[in-house]
Design a protein around this motif. Structure first.
Motif, PDB file in Angstrom:
ATOM      1  N   GLU A  93      -8.086  42.070 -49.286  1.00 35.76           N
ATOM      2  CA  GLU A  93      -7.973  40.970 -48.245  1.00 35.76           C
ATOM      3  C   GLU A  93      -8.016  41.217 -46.838  1.00 35.76           C
ATOM      4  O   GLU A  93      -8.509  40.658 -45.975  1.00 35.76           O
ATOM      5  N   GLU A  94      -7.235  42.128 -46.611  1.00 37.81           N
ATOM      6  CA  GLU A  94      -6.811  42.407 -45.133  1.00 37.81           C
ATOM      7  C   GLU A  94      -8.098  43.112 -44.320  1.00 37.81           C
ATOM      8  O   GLU A  94      -8.396  42.847 -43.321  1.00 37.81           O
ATOM      9  N   ARG A  95      -8.520  44.040 -45.082  1.00 41.10           N
ATOM     10  CA  ARG A  95      -9.845  44.692 -44.454  1.00 41.10           C
ATOM     11  C   ARG A  95     -11.223  43.627 -44.441  1.00 41.10           C
ATOM     12  O   ARG A  95     -11.776  43.590 -43.351  1.00 41.10           O
ATOM     13  N   THR A  97     -10.757  40.469 -43.825  1.00 41.09           N
ATOM     14  CA  THR A  97     -10.778  39.902 -42.654  1.00 41.09           C
ATOM     15  C   THR A  97     -10.892  40.516 -41.550  1.00 41.09           C
ATOM     16  O   THR A  97     -11.581  39.888 -40.562  1.00 41.09           O
ATOM     17  N   GLN A  98     -10.482  41.617 -41.207  1.00 39.85           N
ATOM     18  CA  GLN A  98     -10.737  42.516 -40.341  1.00 39.85           C
ATOM     19  C   GLN A  98     -12.344  42.651 -39.967  1.00 39.85           C
ATOM     20  O   GLN A  98     -12.687  42.626 -38.634  1.00 39.85           O
TER      21      GLN A  98
END
Length: 530
Positions: A93-95, A97-98
């Motif tokens: 999810e972090e990547r 979103t990034q």
């Protein structure tokens, strides 16, 4: 509990369709008005879509289903399309979103960017007009370098996007994002670059011959032996410059490009009038300066074109091109399942768009659907055909720059990308890099950031467009205004959506595989001096 394949597909489509439709509407809004609010909404909805497409449990189910014998071709193709899309979106999810937030911010920056000169702001249309007409070399230099300012600003963000995308590809077992992108487009890297190497060889001599002649004219016009990129007709040397072809802008004075497109496709039996009514076709502040066609909901009832029309050949060609995409979209069989209601491949719809855009220099089109008096067209028929061939030749060499550069970008985002860019510009376009202000030129082309692993589709589309034209001439005796051509394209290609792999579809439409032969014949014979 294991789901039956058809239940798996139905469940996925039921979730994906409304999410994609909402995202498409938000994307449209973000391009017609580049505001922080629109950008934020677009980013949020894109994330929602990517989360659905990134569901690893669904990918596991699809993979398992494809390992079993499936005897329904449509169901099998749905599962294949799902597998490709789901694989492309596997990430944490972090990547996710990034990547979405960074790419959205970059696109918004491009949409609002204007070249700033002497306290004024120039649109992309105005930049192109100056490079097309100005005799003031210093003005040309400043405008050209000013057009690269967005690249100098965006370069570090695009490198970061490449790093993020590569990290995802590595975890999926690919060497980098570029190779992953090709495989998930069902394209072999070896096949693609082998084909492009052949094209480089086939087009080198005719391109060198034409450009040598162009350079001689430019040297006389500007009084210099040292030609720089700003002496040519546009910021990327991808369009036919006035000094290298024939000026037909006057043919379109007082004419509405959208009306010309409507009449062109009506003659093929395809109604794009509704598309053009829903579209946003004229320039204004805070609007994307580019052009695209977007099918909002895959029903064929909400297809739209974004454009920035000004009178003249260039935007007439662009609107014909985008209307080609629209003609494809509105002709897909609405009874196909949602996942298959799209073009067989990106480059297949590009082929139709390119075939349509080329009509702007077709003598028969000009004298009939283009509304130009036959007595004005007849004396310049050979020049028109030569200009069309040279435009295809010039664009092919430009696509070779973009394709080779993008592969290198993802091979090593930390490399000296300015040096890499200009190496390919010299190799394929025979241009001399400027001594100053060359930094960031590679990042000033929006496709590098916003449409990754895409640009090769334009050149594949050029090849297919030539094969389609040759096939139409052989079967029906003409291309322009022939309702039989429209019937053939709708029946054999458009209606089938992506229910077949692109290679199988092409073989069924043109009775053979995609090759460079027809394109090479057109550009090498057509571009030869009269």
């Amino acid at each position: 509990m294991k789901r039956a394949p058809h239940r798996l597909v139905e469940s996925y489509e039921k979730q994906l369709q409304p999410a994609e439709v909402a995202f498409h509407r938000a994307y449209w809004d973000s391009q017609v008005e580049a505001t922080p609010v629109n950008e934020q909404k677009r980013s949020e909805l894109e994330l929602e879509v990517r989360r659905l497409k990134g569901d690893s449990s669904v990918l596991d189910e699809v993979t398992a289903a494809l390992e079993e014998a499936i005897h329904e071709p449509i169901l099998k193709r749905q599962l294949e399309v799902m597998r490709l899309s789901l694989t492309a979106n596997q990430m944490d999810e972090e990547r996710r979103t990034q990547i979405v937030e960074l790419s959205s911010a970059v696109e918004s920056e491009f949409a609002s960017f204007r070249v700033e000169i002497d306290g004024g702001r120039l649109t992309e249309n105005e930049v192109n007009e100056i490079l097309k007409t100005s005799a003031d070399v210093e003005e040309r230099r400043r405008v050209y370098l000013g057009s690269k300012a967005v690249g100098r600003k965006m370069g570090s963000r695009i490198r970061e996007l490449a790093r993020l995308r590569n990290s995802v590809a590595l975890e999926m077992g690919f060497s980098d994002f570029y190779r992953m992108g090709l495989e998930l487009q069902e394209i072999s890297e070896d096949w693609l670059f082998g084909l492009f190497d052949e094209l480089e060889s086939l087009t080198a001599t005719p391109f060198r011959t034409w450009k040598d002649g162009l350079d001689e004219r430019l040297k006389k016009r500007f009084g210099t032996d040292d030609l720089m990129p700003w002496h040519y007709g546009d910021p990327f040397f991808q369009n036919l410059p006035p000094d290298g072809g024939i000026d037909i802008d006057g043919f379109f004075k007082g004419k509405d490009a959208s009306e010309l497109a409507k009449a062109t496709f009506a003659a093929w039996g395809i109604d794009v009038s509704g598309v053009l009514q829903r579209s946003d076709l004229y320039p204004r502040e805070m609007k994307s300066q580019h052009a695209f066609c977007l099918d909002i909901d895959r029903t064929g009832k909400d297809v739209r074109i974004l454009g920035n029309i000004v009178e003249g050949e260039r935007w007439t060609e662009v609107i014909l091109h985008e209307s080609g995409h629209a003609a494809y979209d509105v002709s897909i069989d609405p009874h196909l399942p949602y996942l298959l209601r799209r073009a067989a491949h990106t480059f297949v719809t590009e082929a139709i768009a390119i075939l349509s855009g080329r009509l702007v220099r077709d003598p028969e089109w000009l004298a009939t659907l283009g509304g130009v008096d036959k007595t004005e067209v007849a004396p310049i028929e050979d020049e028109l055909r030569r200009a069309s061939a040279i435009q295809s030749l010039l664009f092919a060499r430009w696509v070779l720059v973009m394709t080779h550069f993008e592969r290198e970008l993802y091979s090593d985002p930390e490399a000296d990308l300015d040096a890499t860019w200009w190496e390919f510009v010299e190799r394929f376009q025979f241009l001399t890099p400027p001594d100053e202000g060359a930094e960031g030129a590679w990042a000033s082309k929006i496709h590098i950031a916003a449409a990754p692993v895409y640009y090769h589709n334009y050149l594949l589309g050029e090849l297919l467009a030539s094969q389609l034209e040759t096939t139409a001439q052989r079967r029906f005796g003409k291309l322009v205004g022939a309702s039989e051509v429209g019937d053939w394209l709708k029946r054999e290609m458009f209606s089938k959506g992506s229910s077949m792999r692109w290679d199988r579809l092409i073989e069924s439409v043109i009775d053979g595989p995609l090759t460079a032969v027809d394109f090479a014949v057109q550009v090498t014979s057509g571009s030869a001096p009269a």
